[in-house]
Scaffold this motif. Structure first.
Motif, PDB file in Angstrom:
ATOM      1  N   HIS A   1     -18.234  19.598 -31.202  1.00 32.35           N
ATOM      2  CA  HIS A   1     -19.356  18.676 -31.107  1.00 32.35           C
ATOM      3  C   HIS A   1     -20.050  18.829 -29.759  1.00 32.35           C
ATOM      4  N   HIS A   2     -21.390  18.720 -29.775  1.00 28.03           N
ATOM      5  CA  HIS A   2     -22.170  18.892 -28.552  1.00 28.03           C
ATOM      6  C   HIS A   2     -21.824  17.829 -27.504  1.00 28.03           C
ATOM      7  N   ALA A   3     -21.300  16.684 -27.937  1.00 29.56           N
ATOM      8  CA  ALA A   3     -20.877  15.670 -26.968  1.00 29.56           C
ATOM      9  C   ALA A   3     -19.672  16.135 -26.170  1.00 29.56           C
ATOM     10  N   LEU A   4     -18.900  17.057 -26.738  1.00 29.57           N
ATOM     11  CA  LEU A   4     -17.701  17.557 -26.080  1.00 29.57           C
ATOM     12  C   LEU A   4     -18.022  18.583 -25.004  1.00 29.57           C
ATOM     13  N   CYS A   5     -19.026  19.413 -25.229  1.00 32.30           N
ATOM     14  CA  CYS A   5     -19.303  20.494 -24.282  1.00 32.30           C
ATOM     15  C   CYS A   5     -20.671  21.106 -24.556  1.00 32.30           C
ATOM     16  N   ASP A   6     -21.196  21.779 -23.530  1.00 27.84           N
ATOM     17  CA  ASP A   6     -22.379  22.602 -23.715  1.00 27.84           C
ATOM     18  C   ASP A   6     -21.925  24.024 -24.056  1.00 27.84           C
ATOM     19  N   GLY A   7     -22.889  24.943 -24.149  1.00 26.81           N
ATOM     20  CA  GLY A   7     -22.550  26.297 -24.583  1.00 26.81           C
ATOM     21  C   GLY A   7     -21.585  27.011 -23.671  1.00 26.81           C
ATOM     22  N   MET A   8     -21.779  26.896 -22.348  1.00 26.42           N
ATOM     23  CA  MET A   8     -20.899  27.602 -21.418  1.00 26.42           C
ATOM     24  C   MET A   8     -19.481  27.049 -21.469  1.00 26.42           C
ATOM     25  N   LYS A   9     -19.340  25.725 -21.560  1.00 29.31           N
ATOM     26  CA  LYS A   9     -17.996  25.145 -21.635  1.00 29.31           C
ATOM     27  C   LYS A   9     -17.355  25.428 -22.991  1.00 29.31           C
ATOM     28  N   ALA A  10     -18.169  25.578 -24.033  1.00 29.85           N
ATOM     29  CA  ALA A  10     -17.637  25.967 -25.339  1.00 29.85           C
ATOM     30  C   ALA A  10     -17.008  27.355 -25.259  1.00 29.85           C
ATOM     31  N   VAL A  11     -17.652  28.259 -24.519  1.00 24.46           N
ATOM     32  CA  VAL A  11     -17.076  29.592 -24.320  1.00 24.46           C
ATOM     33  C   VAL A  11     -15.727  29.477 -23.617  1.00 24.46           C
ATOM     34  N   GLY A  12     -15.656  28.613 -22.591  1.00 27.04           N
ATOM     35  CA  GLY A  12     -14.408  28.436 -21.877  1.00 27.04           C
ATOM     36  C   GLY A  12     -13.292  27.920 -22.764  1.00 27.04           C
ATOM     37  N   LEU A  13     -13.619  26.954 -23.627  1.00 24.30           N
ATOM     38  CA  LEU A  13     -12.616  26.435 -24.555  1.00 24.30           C
ATOM     39  C   LEU A  13     -12.183  27.515 -25.553  1.00 24.30           C
ATOM     40  N   GLY A  14     -13.146  28.294 -26.042  1.00 28.25           N
ATOM     41  CA  GLY A  14     -12.812  29.368 -26.967  1.00 28.25           C
ATOM     42  C   GLY A  14     -11.923  30.416 -26.343  1.00 28.25           C
ATOM     43  N   LEU A  15     -12.154  30.715 -25.063  1.00 26.96           N
ATOM     44  CA  LEU A  15     -11.330  31.717 -24.384  1.00 26.96           C
ATOM     45  C   LEU A  15      -9.873  31.287 -24.309  1.00 26.96           C
ATOM     46  N   ARG A  16      -9.630  29.974 -24.241  1.00 27.68           N
ATOM     47  CA  ARG A  16      -8.255  29.486 -24.172  1.00 27.68           C
ATOM     48  C   ARG A  16      -7.438  29.870 -25.407  1.00 27.68           C
ATOM     49  N   LEU A  17      -8.119  30.203 -26.494  1.00 30.06           N
ATOM     50  CA  LEU A  17      -7.435  30.552 -27.734  1.00 30.06           C
ATOM     51  C   LEU A  17      -7.150  32.044 -27.850  1.00 30.06           C
ATOM     52  N   MET A  18      -7.695  32.854 -26.932  1.00 29.74           N
ATOM     53  CA  MET A  18      -7.522  34.298 -26.982  1.00 29.74           C
ATOM     54  C   MET A  18      -6.204  34.719 -26.328  1.00 29.74           C
ATOM     55  N   ASP A  19      -5.777  35.928 -26.630  1.00 31.18           N
ATOM     56  CA  ASP A  19      -4.544  36.462 -26.047  1.00 31.18           C
ATOM     57  C   ASP A  19      -4.653  36.498 -24.525  1.00 31.18           C
ATOM     58  N   GLY A  20      -3.624  36.022 -23.840  1.00 31.91           N
ATOM     59  CA  GLY A  20      -3.553  36.110 -22.390  1.00 31.91           C
ATOM     60  C   GLY A  20      -4.440  35.150 -21.642  1.00 31.91           C
ATOM     61  N   MET A  21      -5.065  34.186 -22.329  1.00 26.23           N
ATOM     62  CA  MET A  21      -6.008  33.277 -21.683  1.00 26.23           C
ATOM     63  C   MET A  21      -5.506  31.833 -21.658  1.00 26.23           C
TER      64      MET A  21
END
Length: 425
Positions: free
Chosen positions: A131-151
């Motif tokens: 949800h946009h209330a949770l984050c903007d685009g750049m912070k969404a990328v940061g959250l997505g990176l947490r799900l990748m290998d080694g992140m």
């Protein structure tokens, strides 16, 4: 408990069943061996469970009036948010469209991850909704990176509202008054009807296209500007082709795009964005001239800064008390077509190779939300060898699968043909 900013509250209040206000992303992966969706679902559940921001839901509060806060959800179960799908002869883009069309449940943490296998070539995809209330685009990328290998250890603050003293508060009021004045001056007559504005509540669909980033860089080196300038010019040319095909492109006409801009040095939680209102020259027939006009328009906005002008609407929303958003945000969202015709956003991604369960990330298509009264949202991302473009629309003509890739490639080819012989190589 962490308070939401006024802008974050505004995104919550703008949402309705036909106009969900979540950000999206479609990522495709190429595994070394065939994968089972349950394995990827389990891995993503394990990693998402460790991200504190994904365990919180919204709770509205009385202090400040109309405000809201992020609180731990005692009933949080990560398995409710991560879902597996397997395609059996269906259309991948249609599945993505259906997933993204559904609003998030705001009574629980507002995010979902969908794993899609069977999309061809041995690939699988991960579709993310935040949800946009949770984050903007750049912070969404940061959250997505947490799900990748080694992140997993990556620090992604999704945190606090800003506080300041009396002097800062006075300055904030002055800035808000200046932006409000610019917004009023920038509004267009209600009678004006844009060809890409629609009051239809039809389900929105996504159309995805990929271009070679080296080809885009070649154009940038010859004509100047940035990769984003070239990408914006390509989108402008593609929209021009669509408008011409439907008798809507007049010589000298423009479409006004809201281009979100991340605020430098603005940390903390939620959204830290402003924006530019850019005139896209869809009435200009020369592709090189279109690129020059787009480049000059973006340079003018950058020189003026992102803290002023009608495009700084997010900054104004941040300075309005939450209770006002609770009352006025739905109406304000429907009045947005008076200011701009379409949202066009660029999401920066890291250049490093990313993997999920050892599978290589190949494509990342960000998906922009489309507010009430609008018909088009365009999001772009450059990752490794590809420039990825995703159009989000409720117009059947724009949702036709082939037109966007063909139009963008045609625009890029037209720019290449105009490159002087001595600059080719």
């Amino acid at each position: 408990m962490t308070r939401l900013s006024s802008l974050d509250v505004a995104f919550l209040c703008m949402e309705d069943a036909a106009n969900p206000m979540h950000l999206g992303a479609v990522a495709t992966f190429v595994p070394r061996t065939p994968v089972h969706p349950a394995r990827i679902v389990g891995l993503l559940c394990e990693r998402a469970r460790e991200v504190a921001a994904l365990r919180r839901r919204v709770r509205f509060s009385w202090v400040p009036p109309g405000g809201a806060a992020w609180v731990e959800d005692p009933a949080f179960a990560v398995e409710d948010h991560v879902v597996g799908h397997h395609l059996r002869g269906g259309d991948f883009a249609d599945v993505v469209s259906r997933v993204l069309a559904r609003p998030l449940d705001l009574d629980r943490p507002p995010w979902e991850v969908h794993v899609v296998t069977g999309i061809g070539g041995g690939r699988f995809a991960v579709v993310v909704k935040l949800h946009h209330a949770l984050c903007d685009g750049m912070k969404a990328v940061g959250l997505g990176l947490r799900l990748m290998d080694g992140m997993a250890a990556l620090d992604v603050p999704v945190g606090t509202t800003r506080r300041g003293g009396v002097v800062e508060s006075v300055k904030e009021v002055a800035r808000a008054a200046s932006i409000a004045s610019d917004v009023v001056r920038g509004a267009r007559p209600p009678a004006r009807r844009s060809p890409v504005v629609s009051l239809s509540a039809r389900r929105r669909q996504v159309v995805m296209a990929r271009l070679g980033v080296d080809e885009v860089h070649r154009v940038r080196r010859v004509y100047g500007g940035t990769v984003n300038d070239v990408a914006l010019a390509l989108v402008t040319g593609a929209l021009r082709r669509w408008l011409l095909a439907h008798g809507c492109a007049e010589e000298g006409s423009t479409l006004r795009a809201l281009v979100p801009v991340a605020r430098r040095g603005a940390g903390g939680q939620g959204n830290r964005i402003s924006g530019y209102l850019c005139a896209l020259p869809v009435g200009e027939g020369d592709p090189v001239a279109r690129l020059r006009l787009v480049r000059e328009e973006m340079a003018r906005h950058k020189a003026a800064g992102s803290g002023r002008g009608a495009g700084a609407l997010p900054l104004l929303a941040e300075r309005i008390p939450p209770v006002v958003h609770r009352i006025a945000a739905p109406l304000a969202g429907r009045c947005a077509p008076l200011l701009f015709d379409a949202l066009v956003t660029s999401v920066p991604l890291p250049a490093v190779a990313l993997r999920l369960d050892g599978a290589e990330l190949r494509e990342v298509y960000p998906v922009a939300p489309v507010a009430a009264g609008h018909a088009v949202g365009v999001a772009l991302s450059s990752y490794r060898s590809g420039l990825h473009v995703c159009l989000h629309t409720n117009q059947p003509w724009l949702a036709e699968r082939r037109w966007l890739p063909q139009a963008l490639r045609g625009e890029l080819a037209a720019l290449h043909r105009r490159i002087p012989a001595e600059s080719r190589g």
